[in-house]
Design an enzyme around this catalytic site. Sequence first.
Site, PDB file in Angstrom:
ATOM      1  CD  GLU A 278      40.273  92.108  73.466  1.00  0.00           C
ATOM      2  OE1 GLU A 278      39.111  92.192  73.860  1.00  0.00           O
ATOM      3  OE2 GLU A 278      41.254  92.360  74.198  1.00  0.00           O
TER       4      GLU A 278
ATOM      5  CB  CYS B 223      47.377  95.107  74.699  1.00  0.00           C
ATOM      6  SG  CYS B 223      46.873  93.583  75.507  1.00  0.00           S
TER       7      CYS B 223
HETATM    8  P1  NAD Z   1      49.566  95.324  64.053  1.00  0.00           P
HETATM    9  O1  NAD Z   1      48.235  95.958  64.135  1.00  0.00           O
HETATM   10  O2  NAD Z   1      50.633  95.979  63.246  1.00  0.00           O
HETATM   11  O3  NAD Z   1      49.452  93.839  63.474  1.00  0.00           O
HETATM   12  C1  NAD Z   1      48.606  92.862  64.056  1.00  0.00           C
HETATM   13  C2  NAD Z   1      48.302  91.786  63.028  1.00  0.00           C
HETATM   14  O4  NAD Z   1      47.547  92.345  61.949  1.00  0.00           O
HETATM   15  C3  NAD Z   1      49.528  91.158  62.373  1.00  0.00           C
HETATM   16  O5  NAD Z   1      49.276  89.776  62.218  1.00  0.00           O
HETATM   17  C4  NAD Z   1      49.609  91.858  61.025  1.00  0.00           C
HETATM   18  O6  NAD Z   1      50.256  91.071  60.047  1.00  0.00           O
HETATM   19  C5  NAD Z   1      48.141  92.032  60.697  1.00  0.00           C
HETATM   20  N1  NAD Z   1      47.800  93.153  59.808  1.00  0.00           N
HETATM   21  C6  NAD Z   1      48.394  94.365  59.751  1.00  0.00           C
HETATM   22  N2  NAD Z   1      47.755  95.155  58.869  1.00  0.00           N
HETATM   23  C7  NAD Z   1      46.720  94.436  58.368  1.00  0.00           C
HETATM   24  C8  NAD Z   1      45.673  94.703  57.439  1.00  0.00           C
HETATM   25  N3  NAD Z   1      45.567  95.884  56.835  1.00  0.00           N
HETATM   26  N4  NAD Z   1      44.776  93.738  57.172  1.00  0.00           N
HETATM   27  C9  NAD Z   1      44.846  92.550  57.812  1.00  0.00           C
HETATM   28  N5  NAD Z   1      45.823  92.218  58.693  1.00  0.00           N
HETATM   29  C10 NAD Z   1      46.741  93.154  58.977  1.00  0.00           C
HETATM   30  O7  NAD Z   1      50.014  95.137  65.562  1.00  0.00           O
HETATM   31  P2  NAD Z   1      51.402  94.601  66.121  1.00  0.00           P
HETATM   32  O8  NAD Z   1      52.419  95.679  66.045  1.00  0.00           O
HETATM   33  O9  NAD Z   1      51.718  93.263  65.533  1.00  0.00           O
HETATM   34  O10 NAD Z   1      50.985  94.337  67.661  1.00  0.00           O
HETATM   35  C11 NAD Z   1      51.058  95.321  68.614  1.00  0.00           C
HETATM   36  C12 NAD Z   1      49.708  95.963  68.869  1.00  0.00           C
HETATM   37  O11 NAD Z   1      48.767  94.972  69.236  1.00  0.00           O
HETATM   38  C13 NAD Z   1      49.735  96.945  70.022  1.00  0.00           C
HETATM   39  O12 NAD Z   1      48.993  98.079  69.674  1.00  0.00           O
HETATM   40  C14 NAD Z   1      49.058  96.187  71.147  1.00  0.00           C
HETATM   41  O13 NAD Z   1      48.464  96.985  72.130  1.00  0.00           O
HETATM   42  C15 NAD Z   1      48.063  95.386  70.405  1.00  0.00           C
HETATM   43  N6  NAD Z   1      47.655  94.232  71.201  1.00  0.00           N
HETATM   44  C16 NAD Z   1      46.394  94.220  71.755  1.00  0.00           C
HETATM   45  C17 NAD Z   1      46.010  93.153  72.571  1.00  0.00           C
HETATM   46  C18 NAD Z   1      44.657  93.122  73.239  1.00  0.00           C
HETATM   47  O14 NAD Z   1      44.262  92.062  73.727  1.00  0.00           O
HETATM   48  N7  NAD Z   1      43.935  94.217  73.329  1.00  0.00           N
HETATM   49  C19 NAD Z   1      46.898  92.102  72.805  1.00  0.00           C
HETATM   50  C20 NAD Z   1      48.157  92.162  72.223  1.00  0.00           C
HETATM   51  C21 NAD Z   1      48.521  93.230  71.415  1.00  0.00           C
END
Ligand code: NAD
Length: 489
Positions: free
Chosen positions: A253, A287
Site C-alpha cells: 500500500e 496517503c
Molecule cells: P517509508 O517508505 O519511508 O517507510 C515506511 C516503513 O518502511 C517504515 O517503517 C520504515 O522504517 C520502513 N522501511 C524503509 N525502508 C525500508 C527498507 N529498505 N526495508 C524495509 N523497511 C523499510 O514511508 P514513510 O515516510 O514512513 O510514510 C509515508 C509514505 O507512506 C507516503 O508515501 C504515504 O503515501 C505512504 N502511505 C501509504 C498508505 C496506504 O495505505 N497506501 C498509508 C499510509 C502511508
Amino acid sequence: MAEQKQETKVALNWIDGQWCDGERHGDSINPATGEIIGRYAQAGVAEAQRAIAAARRAFREENWKQDRLLRARVLNRMADRFEASGEALARLITTENGKTLEQARFEIGIVPLTLRFNAALALTDHGHAAQVEPGQLSMVLREPVGVAGIIAPWNSPGALMVRSLAPALAAGATAVISLPRQTAQVNALMAGIIAGTEGLPRGVVNLFTGGHEAGNVLVESPDVPSISFTGSTRTGRAISATASANLKRLGLELGGKTPVILFDDADLDAALPKVVEALTVFSGQFCMTGSRLLVQRGIAERVRDELSRRLEAVKVGPGLEPGVEMGPLIDRSNVERVNGMVTDAIAAGAKVLVRGGPVSEGDLARGAFYRPTLLEVTDSSLDIVQKEVFGPVLTLQLFDTEQQAVVLANDSEYGLAASIWSRDIDRPLRVAREIEAGTIWVNDWAVLYDQFEEGGFKQSGQGRMRGYAVIDDFVEFKHIALRPGVVET
Ligand code: NAD
C-alpha cells in the site's frame, strides 16, 4: 501483566513474549514543541532475527494455526483492549506524531472494528470441497502462510499496523512487525496492549521499533514468506525487488496523489469544507490526501475565493489544544522539504492563491508547523502536481469537459483514490468507471470500511488491504485429491 513498566523509561521492543532492548537508543520528539518526550530502543538486525525465530517457533509449535476459535476469541479480546486504552493511545499519538486529538481518536477508533471484522473472517474464511468424478473427493484448504512480516509507516501507526496484523492473525499466521522510530512510544504502548491479550500464545506477535535495516531483515529472510508493507512508493519498489527475488507474497500500500474533481453542478457548500479536510487531515501526511483539485471552469472564481478564505482560516497548532484543526508535520526536515517543493513550483510558474508555508513566529516556531498552501497550475507535468508532497499543499487545475477531467485525474503514476463531486446521478458513476484508482468517493472523501477492499492501481500498490481479499496475502491454497477406496465391482 504485559504492559511495559513505567520506570524503565525507554520504550522497548516486544519479542518472543519479552520486553527487549535494541541496538541503539534515541529520543522521541513532540513535533508540536520540539521537546523530548521519551527515549526508545531501536531494534537492529539481531533483534529482527530473534523476532523471526520466535514467530517461526510459534507457528510450528503453538496450536494457533489449527484453532480458529482461539484466533477469533483473541482478536475480539484484542479489540476490547484497544477500546479500553483508546484514549491513552490517541493522546500519545497526538503527542508523538502531531495529528489532532480528534484525528487520533478517529484513527484508534478504527482499530477495534478491523480486529472484530477479522475475528469474523477467522471463523468464516475457509476452502471448499467437491466431488468432480465418481469415487473421488477434492478439497481446497486455505492454510496459513507461516510468518508474516509487517512494515508500516508513522502517519497512522495504529490503524495501518492493525490493518495488516488482523488478517494475518485471522489466517493463522504469526507476525513480526517493524514500526518506525517516529512513533516509538506509540509502538511500545500498542505492543503492551497486544501482548496482554489473554490467550495469545508467546511469539505469535512480535513488535519492534526498527529502521531500514531491521525491516530489510524481514524482507530478505527465507523464513518470512509474506510481506505486508505500507509506506512510500520508493521504499515499496525496493522491498518488491528484494521480496520478488525470494518469490514472496507481497501486499503493498503505497503513495497517492488523490484528485478531487468539482463539476459545475457540485454542491459547493458540502464540497469545499471537505476539500479543506481532505488537504489538512494529518497535515496532508495521509496517503489519500486530496492534493489535486480539478475544477470545472464555470465555478472557478467561486472556488478560488471561497477555498482561499477557508484555507487561510484553518487553525494550526498543537493537536491537543481544543479547536485546533491541523497539527504539525512529523518533523522540521519535512517542513524544509515541503517548502522546497512549493518554492520550486512557484519558480516553475505555479500561481500562488494561498502561500501558507512554515510558521516562524510565536510559540509555534518551536514546532514543525506548515500552513495550508494553494497553488493554481496549468502545466500538469510540474513536480508539485506529479510528486507526492506529504504536506498540506493543494494544486488547482481547471477543466472544461468531463473527458478533460478524466484525463487530468489519470495523468499520474499513482492510482490510490479519487473524489468526484456532482449533483448528477449518471456522471459520477460514468467518471468513476474511467478513473484509474482503487477507491472512489462520490460527494465524499476518505470513507473506508473493513468490509470493502482498499488499495492502489498503478504505482500506488499491489494487492488489497481490508475487505475479503486481504486475507489472501496470508494463506496458501492446498488442493488435496482423495480417492477414499477402490470400489470392487
Ligand atoms: P517509508 O517508505 O519511508 O517507510 C515506511 C516503513 O518502511 C517504515 O517503517 C520504515 O522504517 C520502513 N522501511 C524503509 N525502508 C525500508 C527498507 N529498505 N526495508 C524495509 N523497511 C523499510 O514511508 P514513510 O515516510 O514512513 O510514510 C509515508 C509514505 O507512506 C507516503 O508515501 C504515504 O503515501 C505512504 N502511505 C501509504 C498508505 C496506504 O495505505 N497506501 C498509508 C499510509 C502511508
